[in-house]
Design a protein around this motif. Structure first.
Motif, mmCIF file in Angstrom:
data_model
loop_
_atom_site.group_PDB
_atom_site.id
_atom_site.type_symbol
_atom_site.label_atom_id
_atom_site.label_comp_id
_atom_site.label_asym_id
_atom_site.label_seq_id
_atom_site.Cartn_x
_atom_site.Cartn_y
_atom_site.Cartn_z
ATOM 1 N N PRO A 189 0.828 -1.204 0.000
ATOM 2 C CA PRO A 189 0.000 0.000 0.000
ATOM 3 C C PRO A 189 0.864 1.257 0.000
ATOM 4 N N SER A 190 0.437 2.275 -0.768
ATOM 5 C CA SER A 190 1.204 3.505 -0.827
ATOM 6 C C SER A 190 1.227 4.211 0.516
ATOM 7 N N GLU A 191 0.150 4.121 1.259
ATOM 8 C CA GLU A 191 0.085 4.694 2.603
ATOM 9 C C GLU A 191 0.305 3.571 3.610
ATOM 10 N N TRP A 192 1.496 3.033 3.600
ATOM 11 C CA TRP A 192 1.749 1.826 4.385
ATOM 12 C C TRP A 192 1.799 2.095 5.877
ATOM 13 N N MET A 193 1.906 3.372 6.279
ATOM 14 C CA MET A 193 1.884 3.693 7.689
ATOM 15 C C MET A 193 0.621 4.473 8.066
ATOM 16 N N ALA A 194 -0.318 4.526 7.130
ATOM 17 C CA ALA A 194 -1.530 5.285 7.393
ATOM 18 C C ALA A 194 -2.327 4.656 8.528
ATOM 19 N N GLY A 195 -2.954 5.502 9.333
ATOM 20 C CA GLY A 195 -3.806 5.006 10.406
ATOM 21 C C GLY A 195 -3.063 4.651 11.671
ATOM 22 N N GLN A 196 -1.711 4.746 11.647
ATOM 23 C CA GLN A 196 -0.940 4.435 12.841
ATOM 24 C C GLN A 196 -0.896 5.673 13.727
ATOM 25 N N THR A 197 -1.379 5.537 14.937
ATOM 26 C CA THR A 197 -1.424 6.682 15.846
ATOM 27 C C THR A 197 -0.262 6.695 16.822
ATOM 28 N N SER A 198 0.356 5.539 17.026
ATOM 29 C CA SER A 198 1.459 5.456 17.968
ATOM 30 C C SER A 198 2.772 5.803 17.264
ATOM 31 N N GLU A 199 3.500 6.757 17.836
ATOM 32 C CA GLU A 199 4.792 7.124 17.262
ATOM 33 C C GLU A 199 5.758 5.948 17.310
ATOM 34 N N GLU A 200 5.663 5.154 18.375
ATOM 35 C CA GLU A 200 6.532 3.975 18.494
ATOM 36 C C GLU A 200 6.267 2.990 17.369
ATOM 37 N N GLU A 201 4.978 2.810 17.036
ATOM 38 C CA GLU A 201 4.643 1.863 15.970
ATOM 39 C C GLU A 201 5.068 2.389 14.609
ATOM 40 N N VAL A 202 4.956 3.687 14.412
ATOM 41 C CA VAL A 202 5.409 4.285 13.152
ATOM 42 C C VAL A 202 6.913 4.073 12.984
ATOM 43 N N ASN A 203 7.664 4.270 14.061
ATOM 44 C CA ASN A 203 9.113 4.070 14.005
ATOM 45 C C ASN A 203 9.455 2.605 13.747
#
Length: 462
Positions: A338-352
């Motif tokens: 998915p082009s927005e592969w980090m979309a919908g992630q609210t946790s900064e830790e999870e994004v990292n």
């Protein structure tokens, strides 16, 4: 067999040194400097005159006996090899690698029974070094003539032998890795494994005091060389694998300290940075060289290929059976990432974490592109000059991903374990030569255990 209790005690101490960095009590005994033994006053030598007289003419020239255990270089030149170990006189004079058949190497390195009796008992942590003996001399000589030629950062280790005469921790680390190399060459001789564990304990006992010193241009190379040698020893450590009640090997990666201690190694290199260019450091040439760029260029890594691997190992997709085979990444039937592969992630830790996963896939792709099923077996055979870069890249790979690896191990994350599975599989296939002896056992044991774990995960998902 290496004493498990000794190795676990030593590794536990290193864990404390590199992760917590406590202020150690300066009243602890520092140990006798090992180099003093090598600089002891020489005994007087008496040369006996060879008597002259009538000598049987038939003994002036002895018949030639074919060297059946001669090295490959002497065979090519059609000269008699004196079969000295670990390098014959001809190779030593020409400064060439002295290669022989595996069974010959194992026989020539086998210790004598009286030498094994001289292996010191494992000392208590914090104790002093034992008196020098013939085994110490053998290990030092073996490192100088053989082991150092098999290690990454090869240009450094000849100088490190000189540094070790001033820094005891480095001397003990050299003896440890040399003993571990001999344990690999002579698997039927348990004494070398015991010696390696003993010298590791002594290395850590001394290094725990040294690590709190201020890094300067005069000692930075010592800190870096000692740390790298300890990490080579950690690669050979597999005692975290235990046998369960059914006699099967159980995998518990939480007990594998290689990733946690990699963070300490990174910290040492970071502390070394500000003073490395003052002297300059002997490591600078190797540090400035980028194996990753060389390997990506040789494998002709394109944006399309990298995107294909990112899609194949995308964290947003469920674990699939075909992901156990790298060849499937080139079939073009994997779901696009998915082009927005980090979309919908609210946790900064999870994004990292997701960003770290993508970075690990990119790093792993560099190794996977050299597998026979991707390039063909003839590609690597025609690119032997790439082996030093492949070796160093694999050696440092676990260091570069240590934070990600600790996270996926704590989570028991199957998609992260898939990364480790492919890494150890690539190491087993690509680094199978004798110069990569330090990687063989770990890769051979962990690859099937990780595959079994992933298979079980996939079967439960059905």
């Amino acid at each position: 067999m290496t004493s498990p209790s000794l190795n676990h005690a030593a590794i536990s101490l290193l864990d404390t040194i590199l992760t917590d960095s406590p202020q150690w009590d300066p009243r602890d005994s520092a140990g006798t400097c090992f180099h003093n033994f090598f600089l002891a006053k020489e005994d007087s030598i008496v040369l006996k005159e060879i008597p002259t007289g009538n000598v049987d003419p038939s003994r002036h020239k002895r018949p030639h006996h074919k060297s059946r255990r001669g090295c490959s270089n002497c065979r090519k030149r059609r000269v008699k090899c004196d079969e000295k170990t670990p390098r014959c006189s001809h190779c030593l004079r020409r400064d060439e690698e002295c290669e022989r058949r595996a069974f010959d190497i194992r026989q020539t390195h086998s210790p004598q029974p009286d030498m094994l009796q001289q292996i010191p008992p494992p000392p208590l942590l914090g104790g002093t070094s034992p008196a020098v003996n013939m085994l110490h001399m053998k290990l030092f000589h073996h490192f100088e003539t053989s082991t150092r030629h098999t290690l990454c950062f090869g240009s450094v280790w000849k100088e490190a032998l000189g540094w070790s005469l001033e820094y005891e921790a480095l001397m003990q680390a050299i003896l440890c890795v040399s003993a571990r190399h001999l344990a690999y060459l002579c698997p039927d001789e348990p004494g070398y494994g015991v010696a390696a564990a003993s010298h590791l304990a002594q290395t850590l006992s001394i290094f725990r005091k040294d690590i709190n010193q201020k890094f300067t241009a005069s000692n930075v190379d010592f800190f870096m060389a000692t740390s790298v040698l300890i990490y080579f020893e950690l690669w050979t450590e597999t005692e975290f694998l235990v046998t369960d009640s059914a006699g099967l090997t159980a995998l518990d990666l939480s007990k594998d300290t290689i990733f946690r201690l990699a963070g300490g190694l990174v910290e040492i290199f970071m502390r070394s940075g500000p003073v490395m260019y003052e002297k300059p450091s002997s490591f600078i040439v190797d540090i400035m060289h980028s194996p990753r760029q060389v390997l990506n260029s040789a494998a002709r890594l394109s944006k399309e290929t990298l995107a294909s691997f990112h899609s194949f190992f995308s964290y947003s997709q469920p674990l699939r059976y075909e992901q156990l085979s790298v060849a499937s990444a080139f079939k073009g039937d994997s779901t696009p990432e998915p082009s927005e592969w980090m979309a919908g992630q609210t946790s900064e830790e999870e994004v990292n974490f997701l960003a770290a996963h993508k970075d690990v896939v990119s790093r792993l792709t560099t190794l996977l592109l050299f597998l026979p099923e991707v390039q063909g077996p003839e590609f690597l055979e025609a690119s032997e000059q790439l082996m030093p870069d492949l070796t160093r890249y694999a050696f440092t790979f676990l260091i570069m991903i240590h934070a990600y690896a600790e996270k996926i191990i704590s989570r028991q994350d199957p998609k992260g374990l898939l990364m480790l599975y492919h890494f150890y599989r690539a190491v087993r296939i690509l680094l199978g030569g004798p110069n990569c002896w330090w990687s063989h056992k770990r890769a051979r044991l962990l690859e099937p255990l990780l595959e079994e774990r992933l298979q079980n995960q996939l079967n439960r998902a059905l």
